[in-house]
Design a protein around this motif. Structure first.
Motif, PDB file in Angstrom:
ATOM      1  N   GLY A 186      67.269  43.841  -8.244  1.00 37.29           N
ATOM      2  CA  GLY A 186      67.367  42.429  -7.882  1.00 37.29           C
ATOM      3  C   GLY A 186      66.739  42.103  -6.533  1.00 37.29           C
ATOM      4  O   GLY A 186      66.780  40.961  -6.093  1.00 37.29           O
ATOM      5  N   GLY A 187      66.184  43.134  -5.866  1.00 33.92           N
ATOM      6  CA  GLY A 187      65.520  42.919  -4.589  1.00 33.92           C
ATOM      7  C   GLY A 187      66.463  42.935  -3.387  1.00 33.92           C
ATOM      8  O   GLY A 187      66.115  42.430  -2.317  1.00 33.92           O
ATOM      9  N   ALA A 188      67.636  43.533  -3.561  1.00 33.84           N
ATOM     10  CA  ALA A 188      68.609  43.593  -2.462  1.00 33.84           C
ATOM     11  C   ALA A 188      68.073  44.415  -1.300  1.00 33.84           C
ATOM     12  O   ALA A 188      67.334  45.383  -1.486  1.00 33.84           O
ATOM     13  N   GLU A 189      68.458  44.039  -0.097  1.00 30.58           N
ATOM     14  CA  GLU A 189      68.094  44.730   1.137  1.00 30.58           C
ATOM     15  C   GLU A 189      68.950  46.011   1.244  1.00 30.58           C
ATOM     16  O   GLU A 189      70.174  45.943   1.127  1.00 30.58           O
ATOM     17  N   SER A 190      68.294  47.173   1.414  1.00 32.19           N
ATOM     18  CA  SER A 190      69.080  48.414   1.489  1.00 32.19           C
ATOM     19  C   SER A 190      68.267  49.521   2.145  1.00 32.19           C
ATOM     20  O   SER A 190      67.049  49.587   1.986  1.00 32.19           O
ATOM     21  N   SER A 191      68.955  50.403   2.869  1.00 29.65           N
ATOM     22  CA  SER A 191      68.263  51.532   3.497  1.00 29.65           C
ATOM     23  C   SER A 191      67.907  52.613   2.474  1.00 29.65           C
ATOM     24  O   SER A 191      67.194  53.566   2.790  1.00 29.65           O
ATOM     25  N   ILE A 192      68.422  52.479   1.236  1.00 24.77           N
ATOM     26  CA  ILE A 192      68.110  53.473   0.191  1.00 24.77           C
ATOM     27  C   ILE A 192      66.589  53.551  -0.011  1.00 24.77           C
ATOM     28  O   ILE A 192      66.005  54.639  -0.039  1.00 24.77           O
ATOM     29  N   LEU A 193      65.986  52.380  -0.147  1.00 25.94           N
ATOM     30  CA  LEU A 193      64.548  52.327  -0.420  1.00 25.94           C
ATOM     31  C   LEU A 193      63.731  52.884   0.758  1.00 25.94           C
ATOM     32  O   LEU A 193      62.714  53.553   0.568  1.00 25.94           O
ATOM     33  N   GLU A 194      64.206  52.604   1.984  1.00 25.38           N
ATOM     34  CA  GLU A 194      63.539  53.147   3.182  1.00 25.38           C
ATOM     35  C   GLU A 194      63.530  54.678   3.148  1.00 25.38           C
ATOM     36  O   GLU A 194      62.504  55.310   3.365  1.00 25.38           O
ATOM     37  N   ARG A 195      64.724  55.247   2.862  1.00 23.26           N
ATOM     38  CA  ARG A 195      64.860  56.704   2.793  1.00 23.26           C
ATOM     39  C   ARG A 195      63.966  57.300   1.705  1.00 23.26           C
ATOM     40  O   ARG A 195      63.525  58.440   1.813  1.00 23.26           O
ATOM     41  N   ALA A 196      63.769  56.503   0.653  1.00 17.30           N
ATOM     42  CA  ALA A 196      62.937  56.976  -0.458  1.00 17.30           C
ATOM     43  C   ALA A 196      61.467  56.638  -0.216  1.00 17.30           C
ATOM     44  O   ALA A 196      60.658  56.686  -1.133  1.00 17.30           O
ATOM     45  N   ARG A 197      61.144  56.310   1.047  1.00 18.03           N
ATOM     46  CA  ARG A 197      59.785  55.958   1.468  1.00 18.03           C
ATOM     47  C   ARG A 197      59.179  54.861   0.582  1.00 18.03           C
ATOM     48  O   ARG A 197      58.003  54.921   0.203  1.00 18.03           O
ATOM     49  N   GLY A 198      60.025  53.898   0.219  1.00 17.43           N
ATOM     50  CA  GLY A 198      59.559  52.731  -0.521  1.00 17.43           C
ATOM     51  C   GLY A 198      59.308  52.969  -2.001  1.00 17.43           C
ATOM     52  O   GLY A 198      58.938  52.057  -2.730  1.00 17.43           O
ATOM     53  N   ASP A 199      59.506  54.220  -2.448  1.00 20.62           N
ATOM     54  CA  ASP A 199      59.221  54.564  -3.842  1.00 20.62           C
ATOM     55  C   ASP A 199      60.543  54.756  -4.593  1.00 20.62           C
ATOM     56  O   ASP A 199      61.268  55.720  -4.352  1.00 20.62           O
ATOM     57  N   ILE A 200      60.791  53.847  -5.518  1.00 18.43           N
ATOM     58  CA  ILE A 200      62.063  53.859  -6.252  1.00 18.43           C
ATOM     59  C   ILE A 200      62.262  55.175  -7.012  1.00 18.43           C
ATOM     60  O   ILE A 200      63.382  55.636  -7.235  1.00 18.43           O
ATOM     61  N   ASP A 201      61.151  55.822  -7.390  1.00 18.29           N
ATOM     62  CA  ASP A 201      61.253  57.083  -8.130  1.00 18.29           C
ATOM     63  C   ASP A 201      61.595  58.285  -7.247  1.00 18.29           C
ATOM     64  O   ASP A 201      61.834  59.381  -7.748  1.00 18.29           O
ATOM     65  N   ARG A 202      61.595  58.073  -5.933  1.00 26.33           N
ATOM     66  CA  ARG A 202      61.988  59.154  -5.019  1.00 26.33           C
ATOM     67  C   ARG A 202      63.499  59.142  -4.726  1.00 26.33           C
ATOM     68  O   ARG A 202      64.006  60.008  -4.020  1.00 26.33           O
ATOM     69  N   ILE A 203      64.180  58.135  -5.241  1.00 22.61           N
ATOM     70  CA  ILE A 203      65.625  58.038  -4.970  1.00 22.61           C
ATOM     71  C   ILE A 203      66.346  59.203  -5.631  1.00 22.61           C
ATOM     72  O   ILE A 203      66.127  59.502  -6.798  1.00 22.61           O
TER      73      ILE A 203
END
Ligand SMILES: [Zn+2]
Length: 314
Positions: free
Chosen positions: A200-217
């Motif tokens: 949904g485009g929520a603001e979260s540090s998860i994506l930062e940690r995953a270097r912007g790549d959702i598949d790295r989560i």
């Protein structure tokens, strides 16, 4: 005498010699190369045993028994592997084939059952009469020990706690059913729920940690972010803990073991995980004023596979 334990995985064949007390005294591993014919994989199991005997200056006569933990289902009476999905095994005469190299008593059981048994012999559930082990990894495995013996059911296909349904018409499982506990209580579940929350485009540090790549989560990223108070991660982890508490409570209501042990990748979240689960237990608990199984972290780590398999023959 020594007990040989073999932890057969899709990536590695880990073999160990274990003493009477459940301590590993010798180890040797090799790659599984799962696509090979089963005869070659079993030959390599025997090769590892030979290496260990050599290193310990022992002979075949020193082996009391051989136990094997498999990521699948075995028929203990015929010593055949009924199936083992990630090795592509179906009705494999594991006992018969291994006996060509070492003619010893052979015991085969599911890897989660074996890991739970190891915790009973030499780990956190040592000294208890009844325990249930849950591995929280890519999937969810279950291991039950009752009166000091592993319990895999009458047909050897029980203790599949990961495939009990916790949500009717829920997320599709690799087993073909929907809403299995595994889809909500595994490391994969944390990743899926985080991706859904971020869609949904929520603001979260998860994506930062995953270097912007959702598949790295991965599950660790989500758990670390939850520990730091990231709102999305906290919500995902809390929902995960609630699902896991439901599964744990189903175990408590069915078996009422003395202890429920959590292992696998997600259990590395430690006390943070235990605290999150405990917050949900009171609302689920059936007999509010009566004792509840202790919920603990596994203590043996990767060695549990070898120790538990070896101790099947003790
Ligand atoms: Zn399933």
């Amino acid at each position: 005498m020594i007990y040989i334990g073999i932890d057969l995985g899709g990536t590695n064949i880990a073999v160990g010699a274990v003493d009477e007390s459940g301590k590993i005294i010798g180890e040797f591993s090799t790659k599984t190369f799962a696509q090979r014919p089963y005869q070659e994989i079993i030959r390599d199991m025997a090769f590892c045993i030979g290496k260990i005997l050599n290193n310990l200056h022992m002979t075949e006569d020193d082996i009391a028994s051989i136990g094997i933990g498999i990521p699948g289902v075995a028929d203990q009476k015929t010593e055949r592997v009924i199936f083992c999905t990630n090795l592509g095994w179906h009705d494999i005469p594991l006992g018969e084939e291994l006996r060509k190299y070492y003619n010893k008593p052979i015991h085969i059981d599911n890897d989660a059952t074996v890991a739970g048994y190891a915790e009973y012999v030499a780990g956190v559930s040592k000294g208890t009469d009844s325990s249930v082990f849950l591995t929280l990894g890519t999937g969810v495995g279950g291991g039950i020990v009752i009166n000091g013996k592993p319990w895999s059911g009458f047909h050897g296909i029980g203790s599949e706690i990961g495939h009990t349904t916790i949500k009717t018409d829920g997320v599709e499982c690799t087993c073909g059913n929907k809403g299995c506990a595994e889809r909500y209580c595994s490391a994969s579940a944390i990743i899926r729920m985080a991706k859904e929350a971020l869609a949904g485009g929520a603001e979260s540090s998860i994506l930062e940690r995953a270097r912007g790549d959702i598949d790295r989560i991965n599950a660790k990223i989500v758990i670390d972010c939850a520990k730091e108070g990231d709102a999305v991660a906290v919500r995902v982890f809390n929902e995960y803990a609630r699902n896991l508490a439901v599964t744990i409570n189903n175990v408590a209501d069915t078996i009422d073991p003395e202890i429920i042990v959590l292992g696998g990748g997600v259990s590395h979240a430690g006390q943070f995980l235990l605290d999150a689960i405990q917050r949900h237990i009171p609302s689920l608990q059936l007999y509010k004023t009566l004792p509840y199984p202790r919920i603990c972290l596994a203590s043996l780590g990767n060695e549990a596979g070898i120790i538990g398999a070896a101790m099947l023959g003790r």
